[in-house]
Write a protein that holds these residues in place. Structure first.
Motif, PDB file in Angstrom:
ATOM      1  N   HIS A 170      -2.276 -11.717 -21.026  1.00  0.00           N
ATOM      2  CA  HIS A 170      -1.748 -10.916 -22.132  1.00  0.00           C
ATOM      3  C   HIS A 170      -1.590  -9.454 -21.755  1.00  0.00           C
ATOM      4  O   HIS A 170      -1.395  -8.616 -22.629  1.00  0.00           O
ATOM      5  CB  HIS A 170      -2.615 -11.033 -23.379  1.00  0.00           C
ATOM      6  CG  HIS A 170      -2.961 -12.440 -23.742  1.00  0.00           C
ATOM      7  ND1 HIS A 170      -2.006 -13.378 -24.039  1.00  0.00           N
ATOM      8  CD2 HIS A 170      -4.142 -13.082 -23.829  1.00  0.00           C
ATOM      9  CE1 HIS A 170      -2.588 -14.540 -24.305  1.00  0.00           C
ATOM     10  NE2 HIS A 170      -3.879 -14.385 -24.180  1.00  0.00           N
ATOM     11  N   GLY A 171      -1.672  -9.136 -20.431  1.00  0.00           N
ATOM     12  CA  GLY A 171      -1.361  -7.779 -19.988  1.00  0.00           C
ATOM     13  C   GLY A 171      -2.412  -6.751 -20.335  1.00  0.00           C
ATOM     14  O   GLY A 171      -2.119  -5.570 -20.374  1.00  0.00           O
ATOM     15  N   LYS A 172      -3.686  -7.142 -20.625  1.00  0.00           N
ATOM     16  CA  LYS A 172      -4.716  -6.175 -20.955  1.00  0.00           C
ATOM     17  C   LYS A 172      -5.335  -5.592 -19.682  1.00  0.00           C
ATOM     18  O   LYS A 172      -5.264  -6.189 -18.623  1.00  0.00           O
ATOM     19  CB  LYS A 172      -5.799  -6.829 -21.804  1.00  0.00           C
ATOM     20  CG  LYS A 172      -5.288  -7.278 -23.167  1.00  0.00           C
ATOM     21  CD  LYS A 172      -6.397  -7.927 -23.977  1.00  0.00           C
ATOM     22  CE  LYS A 172      -5.861  -8.388 -25.340  1.00  0.00           C
ATOM     23  NZ  LYS A 172      -6.913  -9.071 -26.127  1.00  0.00           N
ATOM     24  N   ILE A 173      -5.955  -4.475 -19.800  1.00  0.00           N
ATOM     25  CA  ILE A 173      -6.597  -3.826 -18.657  1.00  0.00           C
ATOM     26  C   ILE A 173      -8.106  -4.006 -18.759  1.00  0.00           C
ATOM     27  O   ILE A 173      -8.705  -3.742 -19.796  1.00  0.00           O
ATOM     28  CB  ILE A 173      -6.267  -2.316 -18.620  1.00  0.00           C
ATOM     29  CG1 ILE A 173      -4.766  -2.123 -18.591  1.00  0.00           C
ATOM     30  CG2 ILE A 173      -6.932  -1.638 -17.444  1.00  0.00           C
ATOM     31  CD1 ILE A 173      -4.365  -0.679 -18.647  1.00  0.00           C
ATOM     32  N   PHE A 175       3.915   0.979  -6.268  1.00  0.00           N
ATOM     33  CA  PHE A 175       3.036   2.150  -6.210  1.00  0.00           C
ATOM     34  C   PHE A 175       1.564   1.827  -6.454  1.00  0.00           C
ATOM     35  O   PHE A 175       0.725   2.727  -6.385  1.00  0.00           O
ATOM     36  CB  PHE A 175       3.510   3.216  -7.200  1.00  0.00           C
ATOM     37  CG  PHE A 175       4.801   3.853  -6.807  1.00  0.00           C
ATOM     38  CD1 PHE A 175       4.835   4.874  -5.868  1.00  0.00           C
ATOM     39  CD2 PHE A 175       6.001   3.422  -7.342  1.00  0.00           C
ATOM     40  CE1 PHE A 175       6.032   5.463  -5.488  1.00  0.00           C
ATOM     41  CE2 PHE A 175       7.205   4.002  -6.972  1.00  0.00           C
ATOM     42  CZ  PHE A 175       7.219   5.029  -6.035  1.00  0.00           C
ATOM     43  N   ASN A 176       1.227   0.589  -6.774  1.00  0.00           N
ATOM     44  CA  ASN A 176      -0.173   0.183  -6.886  1.00  0.00           C
ATOM     45  C   ASN A 176      -0.566  -0.629  -5.652  1.00  0.00           C
ATOM     46  O   ASN A 176       0.199  -1.502  -5.225  1.00  0.00           O
ATOM     47  CB  ASN A 176      -0.396  -0.682  -8.130  1.00  0.00           C
ATOM     48  CG  ASN A 176      -0.493   0.152  -9.390  1.00  0.00           C
ATOM     49  OD1 ASN A 176      -0.484   1.374  -9.345  1.00  0.00           O
ATOM     50  ND2 ASN A 176      -0.577  -0.523 -10.523  1.00  0.00           N
ATOM     51  N   PRO A 177      -1.731  -0.406  -5.080  1.00  0.00           N
ATOM     52  CA  PRO A 177      -2.188  -1.266  -3.983  1.00  0.00           C
ATOM     53  C   PRO A 177      -2.345  -2.707  -4.466  1.00  0.00           C
ATOM     54  O   PRO A 177      -2.760  -2.954  -5.601  1.00  0.00           O
ATOM     55  CB  PRO A 177      -3.540  -0.654  -3.599  1.00  0.00           C
ATOM     56  CG  PRO A 177      -3.505   0.744  -4.112  1.00  0.00           C
ATOM     57  CD  PRO A 177      -2.672   0.714  -5.340  1.00  0.00           C
ATOM     58  N   ALA A 178      -2.033  -3.639  -3.610  1.00  0.00           N
ATOM     59  CA  ALA A 178      -2.092  -5.051  -3.995  1.00  0.00           C
ATOM     60  C   ALA A 178      -3.503  -5.468  -4.388  1.00  0.00           C
ATOM     61  O   ALA A 178      -3.681  -6.339  -5.256  1.00  0.00           O
ATOM     62  CB  ALA A 178      -1.580  -5.919  -2.839  1.00  0.00           C
ATOM     63  N   ARG A 179      -4.533  -4.834  -3.794  1.00  0.00           N
ATOM     64  CA  ARG A 179      -5.922  -5.218  -4.082  1.00  0.00           C
ATOM     65  C   ARG A 179      -6.339  -4.860  -5.509  1.00  0.00           C
ATOM     66  O   ARG A 179      -7.386  -5.330  -5.981  1.00  0.00           O
ATOM     67  CB  ARG A 179      -6.856  -4.545  -3.086  1.00  0.00           C
ATOM     68  CG  ARG A 179      -6.768  -3.028  -3.093  1.00  0.00           C
ATOM     69  CD  ARG A 179      -7.639  -2.394  -2.020  1.00  0.00           C
ATOM     70  NE  ARG A 179      -7.390  -0.968  -1.922  1.00  0.00           N
ATOM     71  CZ  ARG A 179      -7.900  -0.067  -2.743  1.00  0.00           C
ATOM     72  NH1 ARG A 179      -8.694  -0.463  -3.726  1.00  0.00           N
ATOM     73  NH2 ARG A 179      -7.622   1.214  -2.581  1.00  0.00           N
ATOM     74  N   THR A 180      -5.543  -4.006  -6.200  1.00  0.00           N
ATOM     75  CA  THR A 180      -5.907  -3.592  -7.562  1.00  0.00           C
ATOM     76  C   THR A 180      -5.299  -4.485  -8.630  1.00  0.00           C
ATOM     77  O   THR A 180      -5.574  -4.274  -9.815  1.00  0.00           O
ATOM     78  CB  THR A 180      -5.451  -2.146  -7.805  1.00  0.00           C
ATOM     79  OG1 THR A 180      -4.010  -2.084  -7.750  1.00  0.00           O
ATOM     80  CG2 THR A 180      -6.034  -1.208  -6.760  1.00  0.00           C
ATOM     81  N   LYS A 216      -0.979   3.909 -17.981  1.00  0.00           N
ATOM     82  CA  LYS A 216      -2.280   3.223 -18.005  1.00  0.00           C
ATOM     83  C   LYS A 216      -2.407   2.175 -16.899  1.00  0.00           C
ATOM     84  O   LYS A 216      -3.505   1.754 -16.568  1.00  0.00           O
ATOM     85  CB  LYS A 216      -2.479   2.554 -19.363  1.00  0.00           C
ATOM     86  CG  LYS A 216      -2.687   3.514 -20.507  1.00  0.00           C
ATOM     87  CD  LYS A 216      -2.936   2.750 -21.796  1.00  0.00           C
ATOM     88  CE  LYS A 216      -3.174   3.714 -22.959  1.00  0.00           C
ATOM     89  NZ  LYS A 216      -3.407   2.971 -24.223  1.00  0.00           N
ATOM     90  N   TYR A 217      -1.288   1.750 -16.361  1.00  0.00           N
ATOM     91  CA  TYR A 217      -1.297   0.699 -15.341  1.00  0.00           C
ATOM     92  C   TYR A 217      -1.114   1.248 -13.928  1.00  0.00           C
ATOM     93  O   TYR A 217      -1.008   0.487 -12.989  1.00  0.00           O
ATOM     94  CB  TYR A 217      -0.194  -0.326 -15.631  1.00  0.00           C
ATOM     95  CG  TYR A 217      -0.428  -1.167 -16.856  1.00  0.00           C
ATOM     96  CD1 TYR A 217      -0.925  -2.466 -16.737  1.00  0.00           C
ATOM     97  CD2 TYR A 217      -0.165  -0.692 -18.119  1.00  0.00           C
ATOM     98  CE1 TYR A 217      -1.148  -3.247 -17.849  1.00  0.00           C
ATOM     99  CE2 TYR A 217      -0.391  -1.468 -19.243  1.00  0.00           C
ATOM    100  CZ  TYR A 217      -0.875  -2.745 -19.108  1.00  0.00           C
ATOM    101  OH  TYR A 217      -1.099  -3.523 -20.203  1.00  0.00           O
ATOM    102  N   LEU A 218      -0.998   2.572 -13.784  1.00  0.00           N
ATOM    103  CA  LEU A 218      -0.759   3.171 -12.468  1.00  0.00           C
ATOM    104  C   LEU A 218      -2.070   3.627 -11.838  1.00  0.00           C
ATOM    105  O   LEU A 218      -2.841   4.385 -12.453  1.00  0.00           O
ATOM    106  CB  LEU A 218       0.217   4.336 -12.586  1.00  0.00           C
ATOM    107  CG  LEU A 218       1.676   3.940 -12.821  1.00  0.00           C
ATOM    108  CD1 LEU A 218       2.499   5.155 -13.174  1.00  0.00           C
ATOM    109  CD2 LEU A 218       2.259   3.225 -11.595  1.00  0.00           C
ATOM    110  N   TYR A 219      -2.294   3.203 -10.629  1.00  0.00           N
ATOM    111  CA  TYR A 219      -3.543   3.482  -9.916  1.00  0.00           C
ATOM    112  C   TYR A 219      -3.755   4.962  -9.697  1.00  0.00           C
ATOM    113  O   TYR A 219      -4.882   5.470  -9.758  1.00  0.00           O
ATOM    114  CB  TYR A 219      -3.514   2.724  -8.584  1.00  0.00           C
ATOM    115  CG  TYR A 219      -4.731   2.900  -7.732  1.00  0.00           C
ATOM    116  CD1 TYR A 219      -5.966   2.394  -8.146  1.00  0.00           C
ATOM    117  CD2 TYR A 219      -4.665   3.528  -6.488  1.00  0.00           C
ATOM    118  CE1 TYR A 219      -7.103   2.528  -7.354  1.00  0.00           C
ATOM    119  CE2 TYR A 219      -5.789   3.668  -5.692  1.00  0.00           C
ATOM    120  CZ  TYR A 219      -7.012   3.160  -6.130  1.00  0.00           C
ATOM    121  OH  TYR A 219      -8.114   3.295  -5.352  1.00  0.00           O
ATOM    122  N   ASP A 220      -2.669   5.699  -9.438  1.00  0.00           N
ATOM    123  CA  ASP A 220      -2.787   7.125  -9.135  1.00  0.00           C
ATOM    124  C   ASP A 220      -3.234   7.952 -10.328  1.00  0.00           C
ATOM    125  O   ASP A 220      -3.693   9.087 -10.160  1.00  0.00           O
ATOM    126  CB  ASP A 220      -1.443   7.684  -8.640  1.00  0.00           C
ATOM    127  CG  ASP A 220      -1.161   7.263  -7.196  1.00  0.00           C
ATOM    128  OD1 ASP A 220      -2.120   6.890  -6.501  1.00  0.00           O
ATOM    129  OD2 ASP A 220       0.005   7.308  -6.795  1.00  0.00           O
TER     130      ASP A 220
END
Length: 444
Positions: free
Chosen positions: A341-344, A328-333, A438-442
């Motif tokens: 460490h999985g941070k945003i 559900f996230n575009p690959a470019r993101t 927090k990790y979902l583009y939408d």
């Protein structure tokens, strides 16, 4: 049965009772009787019996030792969490409470051997004594000298004693690194479908004929045999669903011979029961109450909710989370979302050109390497790319939580799509304390 009745040294009546209580295990029981030998002769010091769960290992040993009235001690290595408890249980079963009280509070192996020898001098053995260790693989976590000593206990205590180890793992994975006395090996294979049919049909209900119950077991195995070979689990399922199978018969709608109508009535209930195989998230009584409430409210049988019946291994949950993000996230993101460490990264996304939510468009396929890259980014601990991780991906496909896309005639790397809902993945994320929103583009 013939394999059991051909053993001299035991009364024919006792052997007949043993054979009746051990259907489909007469060959293994006959082999054990041969290894035990005649009462007045020394038996082999140690026997290692292995096989999958519910393959009859403990039951066969229990029946043989009880029916033939052989002196024995049965020790569960799950219950005996220390060496002291194990030694005490053996002494209590073989020689009584007085002998067990002679052991010091924290007995060593030499203390156990000393007290055992004293008791043997007072009570010489008229026949072989047997010590049965259930779940014996747990012995590997105890003192390093315990397992080698048990395998040659006959030599240490100078008594006619045989130690029988029951385990679910093979001897090659059981053997200590330091080397030890090699026991005799005996394998208990899984029951075949015909053997399960024969064993389960013996539990026939007194209100119905044996043929009717046997036909019910045949239907049950036709549904569950491909996913479950565990005799205890199948016996539980048979008892749980038999009342529902008999409902049309008790209402007078069908006859015992009309198996097609009986099958159509029981089919949705068996499919629902398949969702709870091995899981036991509710008791049988609770499960039946839930079934009755759903029928009253909706008039149909629905499966348990996804949150109630799915329980996945720890890393499988993160693999499913990574698959949802990849779908559900575009690959470019990915670069902006996932750093070490999985941070945003605190970066605002510009989505002016985006007219439709990715969730409305549905999941998109993604390659395996992208799935693994996201997985290694979001998982808390450092995980090596082992075969276990790849096997868990295959398990998710088997459970239909992931869908493999592509054609067999293509040589490209495999691609997958996530097949679970937003509510489902949020429930899975909460169990591993991962905030997936927090990790979902939408949702930015």
């Amino acid at each position: 049965m013939a394999a059991l009745l051909q053993h001299p040294g035991y009364e024919e009546e006792k052997l007949q009772r043993v054979a009746e209580r051990l259907p489909c295990r007469d060959i293994q029981a006959g082999t054990l009787l041969s290894l035990m030998g005649n009462p007045q002769y020394y038996s082999y010091p140690s026997i290692f019996i292995y096989g999958h769960r519910a393959s009859g290992k403990s039951h066969v040993m229990h029946v043989l030792l009880k029916e033939l009235e052989l002196p024995h001690a049965t020790v569960s290595c799950v219950e005996c969490v220390s060496v002291a408890l194990l030694f005490e249980q053996v002494m209590l079963s073989l020689f009584g409470s007085d002998a067990a009280s002679l052991l010091p509070r924290s007995p060593s192996l030499s203390d156990f051997v000393r007290v055992y020898r004293q008791q043997c001098a007072q009570l010489p053995a008229e026949q072989t004594r047997y010590i049965v260790m259930e779940r014996a693989e747990l012995l590997r976590d105890m003192d390093a000298n315990l397992l080698p000593a048990l395998l040659r206990l006959q030599e240490l205590v100078e008594d006619n004693v045989t130690v029988i180890l029951l385990s679910e793992i093979v001897w090659d994975k059981f053997r200590p690194n330091t080397g030890c006395f090699e026991p005799l090996l005996l394998h208990f294979p899984d029951y075949s479908k015909g053997e399960l049919q024969q064993i389960l049909s013996q539990d026939s209900h007194p209100s119905h004929s044996a043929e009717f119950y046997s036909s019910y077991i045949n239907i049950l195995l036709g549904v569950f045999y491909s996913v479950c070979r565990d005799l205890r689990e199948l016996r539980h399922l048979a008892a749980l669903n038999f009342a529902k199978f008999c409902e049309p018969l008790e209402e007078g709608k069908v006859k015992e011979s009309d198996t097609h109508k009986l099958w159509r009535n029981i089919e949705p209930h068996l499919k629902k029961a398949m969702q709870t195989v091995y899981l036991r998230e509710v008791s049988s009584v609770q499960w039946e109450q839930m079934q009755q409430m759903e029928e009253k409210e909706t008039g149909v049988i629905r499966g348990l909710s996804a949150h109630a019946h799915i329980e996945l291994p720890y890393y499988s949950k993160f693999l499913l989370i990574a698959a949802y993000l990849a779908s559900f996230n575009p690959a470019r993101t990915d670069r902006r979302f996932f750093l070490k460490h999985g941070k945003i990264r605190k970066t605002n996304f510009l989505k002016k050109h985006e007219k439709t939510s990715n969730h409305l468009l549905g999941p998109k396929p993604f390659p395996l390497d992208r799935l693994l890259a996201i997985f290694y980014s979001v998982v808390d601990s450092r995980v090596a790319p082992t075969a276990s991780i790849f096997s868990q991906i295959s398990s998710l496909v088997t459970l239909q939580l992931l869908t493999q896309v592509g054609h067999d005639d293509q040589l490209d790397a495999p691609k997958y799509k996530c097949a679970v809902s937003m509510d489902f993945i949020c429930a899975i994320s909460r169990t591993v304390t991962f905030d997936i929103v927090k990790y979902l583009y939408d949702f930015l």
